[in-house]
Design an enzyme around this catalytic site. Structure first.
Site: not given
Ligand code: EPZ
Length: 423
Positions: A22-23, A120, A125, A310, A402
């Site tokens: 998915k990701n 979320c 996020r 995850d 999802r």
């Molecule tokens: C990706 O989400 C995945 N989703 C998530 O999978 C996964 O949990 C996550 O990466 C971490 O591995 C997809 O790829 C579609 P991040 P993403 O930006 O990119 C903070 C699942 O279950 N952050 O790496 O949204 C954020 O709040 C899903 O399949 C900021 O502060 O995650 C978090 O604490 C859930 N500012 C951390 O960084 C930003 O601009 C990591 O988030 C971006 C992120």
């Protein structure tokens, strides 16, 4: 609304094949916006989130079609000469990953209007890093009425050096996609190294992009004038594979997972071996045998190659039956323990203190009605329900759909007694 009813306590034995990731599929499908023409993406799982991305591209004027029968995992996307570069709130609110259209739209069309994703279940996020990265490439950004309004100042983005404050997967993907059509060279630092980022980079390179270093902390992109249509098969889903591997580690289980990439699962495999499960490579995958009661082990989530956040909930479900206490520390998201109270309804003994959860193993779980709160929590409740005696009902399984393609159809051949019914 559906629920899954599980008659637990039956050992799982046999093999299952993982679907596409998915990701990886979501950003790869979004990357089609970077080039006019007929694109083909293979190994795309049939998931609610992918359908949302399809609808998003269709709303912009693209034609998205999924094959049928043997081709049901093939997506063809026709991107016209001009699109409506907008991602409406109605769609973004259902799937925050929609935000990955922002980079391609600004890069290709010089402007975009994308709804700001709301909160979320697992954390705030924010997307500040996405926006900082795009602005470093010369995008003029404003927030109006809940939307990010983005415009390439000179009609085209320009290469720059940008270091992410924190590791972000979709942030890295968004800015990388923006940089492939920028004027000049971009150097991105503190990048996410997830296999999905690497898969996206490979898809972009197949379109004619010039990218080096994907999979490392520093990615260099030399902008090009234009790209050709995409033809790419997305990688296997390491989180679905991980979920099935954890299922195999429960006492008395023996599960072979076909189609997974062991190199994407090293942190998990290391923990499964520490809990005492036998993990062995097999042709095209991995096999896990749950030898007796798991041993306790401490787990700390981290960006790849660390232990995937995850997989935290699924690992917790396993450790509820350990012969001792384990400490799990969730470092990526600030609110990813929604499954704890539900696992406790099944008889687990878990204490949460901020980012840490102490899981005191119990000899057995007993079935009960439980409520899924997010995608990976729902998978953990299914695993715990399969191990629990008696009947477990997992409600709100739309969360599961999802990110898991027909999970119950993959578990049933292993001997799992579960069925989906109307709630
Ligand atoms: C990706 O989400 C995945 N989703 C998530 O999978 C996964 O949990 C996550 O990466 C971490 O591995 C997809 O790829 C579609 P991040 P993403 O930006 O990119 C903070 C699942 O279950 N952050 O790496 O949204 C954020 O709040 C899903 O399949 C900021 O502060 O995650 C978090 O604490 C859930 N500012 C951390 O960084 C930003 O601009 C990591 O988030 C971006 C992120």
């Amino acid at each position: 609304m559906d629920k899954i009813v599980i008659e637990g306590g039956v050992p799982l034995r046999g093999g299952a094949t993982v679907s596409g990731a998915k990701n990886a599929a979501l950003p790869v499908v979004a990357s089609a916006l970077l080039a006019e023409g007929e694109h083909v993406v293979r190994n795309v799982p049939e998931l609610a989130d992918v359908r949302t991305m399809d609808r998003l591209l269709s709303a912009m004027g693209c034609e998205v079609a999924r094959g049928s029968g043997a081709d049901r995992h093939v997506l063809s996307i026709r991107v016209p000469r001009s699109v409506k570069p907008e991602a409406p709130y109605e769609m973004v609110k259902t799937m925050r990953a929609s935000v990955v259209v922002l980079g391609p739209l600004v890069a290709r069309w010089g402007r975009a209007r994308v709804s700001l994703p709301g909160g979320c279940a697992i954390g705030a996020r924010p997307i500040d890093q996405h926006l900082k990265g795009l602005s470093a490439l010369g995008a003029d950004l404003s927030l109006e009425h809940g939307y990010v309004e983005a415009r390439a100042l000179r009609g085209r983005l320009r290469g720059a050096t940008f270091v992410f404050d924190g590791v972000t997967v979709t942030g890295t993907e968004n800015v990388m996609m923006a940089a492939v059509l920028a004027e000049g060279t971009t150097v991105l630092g503190n990048c996410a190294r997830e296999p999905e980022v690497v898969d996206l980079a490979e898809a972009l390179v197949a379109m004619g992009a010039r990218i080096r270093g994907a999979g490392t902390q520093e990615i260099t992109i030399e902008g090009v004038e234009r790209l050709r249509p995409l033809s790419h098969a997305v990688i296997a889903d390491r989180i679905e594979a991980g979920t099935l591997l954890v299922a195999g580690a429960f006492p008395g289980n023996d599960v072979a997972v076909q189609g997974c990439v062991p190199a994407h699962l090293e942190a998990l495999v290391e923990k499964l071996r520490l809990v005492g499960a036998r993990v062995e490579p097999i042709p095209g995958g991995l096999r896990v045998v749950g030898d007796g009661r798991p041993r306790p082990v401490d787990v700390r989530t981290a960006p790849f190659p660390g232990f995937a956040t995850d997989m935290q909930a699924q690992m917790m479900a396993l450790l509820t039956l350990a012969d001792g206490s384990s400490v799990l520390t969730e470092t990526v998201f600030e609110n990813r323990y929604m499954h704890v109270l539900e696992l406790k309804r099944l008889g687990a003994d878990i204490t949460v203190d901020g980012r840490a959860a102490v899981v005191k193993g119990v000899p057995a779980l007993s079935g009960a009605p439980v409520m899924a709160s997010d995608l990976r929590a729902s998978a953990a409740l299914v695993l715990a329900g399969l191990a629990a005696s008696g009947t477990t009902e997992v409600h709100r399984v739309y969360h599961l759909d999802r990110g898991y393609e027909r999970l119950e159809e993959k578990l049933a051949p292993l001997g799992a007694r579960l069925r989906r019914t109307r709630a």
